[in-house]
Design a protein around this motif. Structure first.
Motif, PDB file in Angstrom:
ATOM      1  N   ASP A 113       2.560   1.649  -3.444  1.00  0.00           N
ATOM      2  CA  ASP A 113       1.546   2.043  -4.416  1.00  0.00           C
ATOM      3  C   ASP A 113       1.218   3.532  -4.262  1.00  0.00           C
ATOM      4  O   ASP A 113       1.103   4.270  -5.249  1.00  0.00           O
ATOM      5  CB  ASP A 113       0.296   1.190  -4.199  1.00  0.00           C
ATOM      6  CG  ASP A 113      -0.685   1.295  -5.346  1.00  0.00           C
ATOM      7  OD1 ASP A 113      -0.353   0.818  -6.443  1.00  0.00           O
ATOM      8  OD2 ASP A 113      -1.779   1.861  -5.136  1.00  0.00           O
TER       9      ASP A 113
ATOM     10  N   GLU B 239       0.838  -1.208   0.000  1.00  0.00           N
ATOM     11  CA  GLU B 239       0.000   0.000   0.000  1.00  0.00           C
ATOM     12  C   GLU B 239       0.869   1.253   0.000  1.00  0.00           C
ATOM     13  O   GLU B 239       0.568   2.229  -0.713  1.00  0.00           O
ATOM     14  CB  GLU B 239      -0.911   0.012   1.226  1.00  0.00           C
ATOM     15  CG  GLU B 239      -2.066  -0.968   1.160  1.00  0.00           C
ATOM     16  CD  GLU B 239      -2.834  -1.077   2.464  1.00  0.00           C
ATOM     17  OE1 GLU B 239      -3.975  -1.573   2.437  1.00  0.00           O
ATOM     18  OE2 GLU B 239      -2.293  -0.678   3.525  1.00  0.00           O
TER      19      GLU B 239
ATOM     20  N   ALA C 219       4.202   5.646  -5.541  1.00  0.00           N
ATOM     21  CA  ALA C 219       4.243   5.632  -7.004  1.00  0.00           C
ATOM     22  C   ALA C 219       3.182   6.564  -7.590  1.00  0.00           C
ATOM     23  O   ALA C 219       3.434   7.270  -8.576  1.00  0.00           O
ATOM     24  CB  ALA C 219       4.041   4.207  -7.514  1.00  0.00           C
ATOM     25  N   ASP C 220       1.997   6.597  -6.975  1.00  0.00           N
ATOM     26  CA  ASP C 220       0.936   7.484  -7.462  1.00  0.00           C
ATOM     27  C   ASP C 220       1.300   8.952  -7.256  1.00  0.00           C
ATOM     28  O   ASP C 220       1.011   9.803  -8.109  1.00  0.00           O
ATOM     29  CB  ASP C 220      -0.380   7.169  -6.749  1.00  0.00           C
ATOM     30  CG  ASP C 220      -1.005   5.864  -7.228  1.00  0.00           C
ATOM     31  OD1 ASP C 220      -0.590   5.352  -8.290  1.00  0.00           O
ATOM     32  OD2 ASP C 220      -1.897   5.346  -6.526  1.00  0.00           O
TER      33      ASP C 220
ATOM     34  N   HIS D 185      10.311   6.056  -9.161  1.00  0.00           N
ATOM     35  CA  HIS D 185       9.936   6.981 -10.221  1.00  0.00           C
ATOM     36  C   HIS D 185      11.093   7.319 -11.162  1.00  0.00           C
ATOM     37  O   HIS D 185      11.013   8.267 -11.943  1.00  0.00           O
ATOM     38  CB  HIS D 185       9.334   8.259  -9.634  1.00  0.00           C
ATOM     39  CG  HIS D 185      10.267   9.039  -8.743  1.00  0.00           C
ATOM     40  ND1 HIS D 185      10.737   8.542  -7.549  1.00  0.00           N
ATOM     41  CD2 HIS D 185      10.813  10.282  -8.870  1.00  0.00           C
ATOM     42  CE1 HIS D 185      11.530   9.446  -6.993  1.00  0.00           C
ATOM     43  NE2 HIS D 185      11.584  10.502  -7.777  1.00  0.00           N
TER      44      HIS D 185
ATOM     45  N   PRO E  62       3.229   5.667 -14.297  1.00  0.00           N
ATOM     46  CA  PRO E  62       2.097   5.124 -15.057  1.00  0.00           C
ATOM     47  C   PRO E  62       1.639   3.781 -14.492  1.00  0.00           C
ATOM     48  O   PRO E  62       2.463   2.943 -14.136  1.00  0.00           O
ATOM     49  CB  PRO E  62       2.679   4.952 -16.470  1.00  0.00           C
ATOM     50  CG  PRO E  62       3.811   5.924 -16.541  1.00  0.00           C
ATOM     51  CD  PRO E  62       4.383   5.972 -15.160  1.00  0.00           C
ATOM     52  N   PRO E  63       0.324   3.566 -14.401  1.00  0.00           N
ATOM     53  CA  PRO E  63      -0.197   2.318 -13.823  1.00  0.00           C
ATOM     54  C   PRO E  63       0.373   1.064 -14.471  1.00  0.00           C
ATOM     55  O   PRO E  63       0.622   0.065 -13.797  1.00  0.00           O
ATOM     56  CB  PRO E  63      -1.708   2.434 -14.069  1.00  0.00           C
ATOM     57  CG  PRO E  63      -1.973   3.898 -14.138  1.00  0.00           C
ATOM     58  CD  PRO E  63      -0.759   4.499 -14.773  1.00  0.00           C
ATOM     59  N   ALA E  64       0.606   1.117 -15.790  1.00  0.00           N
ATOM     60  CA  ALA E  64       1.115  -0.055 -16.496  1.00  0.00           C
ATOM     61  C   ALA E  64       2.524  -0.435 -16.039  1.00  0.00           C
ATOM     62  O   ALA E  64       2.917  -1.598 -16.117  1.00  0.00           O
ATOM     63  CB  ALA E  64       1.105   0.196 -18.003  1.00  0.00           C
ATOM     64  N   GLU E  65       3.280   0.574 -15.579  1.00  0.00           N
ATOM     65  CA  GLU E  65       4.664   0.318 -15.151  1.00  0.00           C
ATOM     66  C   GLU E  65       4.767   0.129 -13.642  1.00  0.00           C
ATOM     67  O   GLU E  65       5.686  -0.540 -13.160  1.00  0.00           O
ATOM     68  CB  GLU E  65       5.556   1.506 -15.559  1.00  0.00           C
ATOM     69  CG  GLU E  65       5.639   1.749 -17.054  1.00  0.00           C
ATOM     70  CD  GLU E  65       6.451   3.000 -17.377  1.00  0.00           C
ATOM     71  OE1 GLU E  65       7.326   3.364 -16.567  1.00  0.00           O
ATOM     72  OE2 GLU E  65       6.177   3.621 -18.414  1.00  0.00           O
ATOM     73  N   LYS E  66       3.836   0.703 -12.912  1.00  0.00           N
ATOM     74  CA  LYS E  66       3.935   0.749 -11.455  1.00  0.00           C
ATOM     75  C   LYS E  66       4.065  -0.640 -10.840  1.00  0.00           C
ATOM     76  O   LYS E  66       4.991  -0.902 -10.061  1.00  0.00           O
ATOM     77  CB  LYS E  66       2.715   1.483 -10.887  1.00  0.00           C
ATOM     78  CG  LYS E  66       2.665   1.532  -9.370  1.00  0.00           C
ATOM     79  CD  LYS E  66       1.503   2.386  -8.890  1.00  0.00           C
ATOM     80  CE  LYS E  66       0.159   1.795  -9.245  1.00  0.00           C
ATOM     81  NZ  LYS E  66      -0.959   2.554  -8.627  1.00  0.00           N
ATOM     82  N   GLN E  67       3.139  -1.525 -11.173  1.00  0.00           N
ATOM     83  CA  GLN E  67       3.138  -2.837 -10.544  1.00  0.00           C
ATOM     84  C   GLN E  67       4.377  -3.643 -10.894  1.00  0.00           C
ATOM     85  O   GLN E  67       4.948  -4.339 -10.053  1.00  0.00           O
ATOM     86  CB  GLN E  67       1.878  -3.613 -10.954  1.00  0.00           C
ATOM     87  CG  GLN E  67       1.630  -4.842 -10.091  1.00  0.00           C
ATOM     88  CD  GLN E  67       1.566  -4.506  -8.599  1.00  0.00           C
ATOM     89  OE1 GLN E  67       0.813  -3.630  -8.190  1.00  0.00           O
ATOM     90  NE2 GLN E  67       2.373  -5.175  -7.789  1.00  0.00           N
TER      91      GLN E  67
END
Length: 257
Positions: free
Chosen positions: A101, A98, A104-105, A154, A110-115
């Motif tokens: 996450d 959490e 990162a936000d 980041h 970008p969501p596609a790279e975050k995970q």
């Protein structure tokens, strides 16, 4: 034209009432350099690092980070810098995943790279399987790993790391050191502050030794050895000689009485 320097410090002084923490500092750090800022406790290292991030405001002088005036646009600086303080303060009521996450936000990963990035770092630093645990259940070493991942997520252009290897196990410390070298090859600048002089000697391109708010010596290991007239010595001997604390035998003998 962008500056060739990652950091430019010009005539910077920081006073806390009557105490001068940093005294008329001038310093440039090259892009893609691994740079060590060393000094005894109270020499002004942490204050200097915090001024680079606009967490502390200078009393006088100017600071540019990645070509940005820190005082004029501190948010733009923070967006491009990864920072690990000596004693990280984490949101311990969150789980590890959490928290990462959330970080990162904040940085707009970008969501596609975050995970993918989070998963890779958790695996590399052996936190897989513990990311769902509350941070307040983590050991000091695990908290340091979470703090480091937060700084790297980041893809910053500048890393400011205060005692980054404290509490890490040897495997994780080696991964972090190797990662800093790989990032250097990509043009990322790292500023490292540590009391473990062997780390600075092994990792860094140049080293600055601070003492009583000023830079006492600056250069490569070869240049520092020449400055200290210690041609074959390690950084510890150079540090102790230049800061005037070289002869410690009398102290040890006093303790043994």
């Amino acid at each position: 034209m962008s500056s060739p320097y990652a950091v430019e410090i010009a005539g910077v002084t920081k006073r806390y009432n009557e105490i001068v923490a940093v005294n008329n500092m001038n310093l440039t750090i090259n892009r893609g350099e691994i740079f060590a800022l060393l000094g005894p406790n109270g020499s002004g290292k942490s204050t200097t690092l915090k001024m680079l991030l606009s967490l502390v405001q200078p009393t006088a002088g100017s600071i540019n980070v990645l070509g940005i005036d820190v005082q004029k646009d501190p948010v733009a600086v923070k967006q491009q810098v990864g920072y690990v303080p000596e004693s990280p303060t984490l949101y311990e009521f969150l789980t590890g995943i959490e928290y990462l996450d959330f970080i990162a936000d904040i940085y707009g990963v970008p969501p596609a790279e975050k995970q993918q990035r989070i998963t890779e770092y958790l695996r590399a630093l052996q936190l897989e399987g513990r990311e769902g645990d509350m941070i307040n259940s983590y050991s000091d070493g695990m908290k340091k790993k979470i703090s480091l991942i937060s700084a790297f997520l980041h893809k910053p252009k500048l890393l400011i790391l205060d005692e980054p290897l404290n509490a890490l196990d040897p495997r994780s410390a080696r991964i972090v050191k190797d990662l800093l070298h790989e990032l250097k090859a990509q043009g990322v600048t790292t500023i490292l502050s540590t009391h473990v002089l062997e780390i600075a000697e092994a990792l860094c391109d140049r080293i600055a030794i601070m003492y009583q708010g000023s830079i006492l010596a600056l250069g490569t290991m070869i240049e520092l050895r020449s400055r200290a007239s210690l041609p074959s010595s390690d950084l510890e001997d150079i540090f102790l000689k230049l800061t005037g604390t070289g002869d410690l035998r009398a102290v040890v003998e006093e303790l043994l009485r």
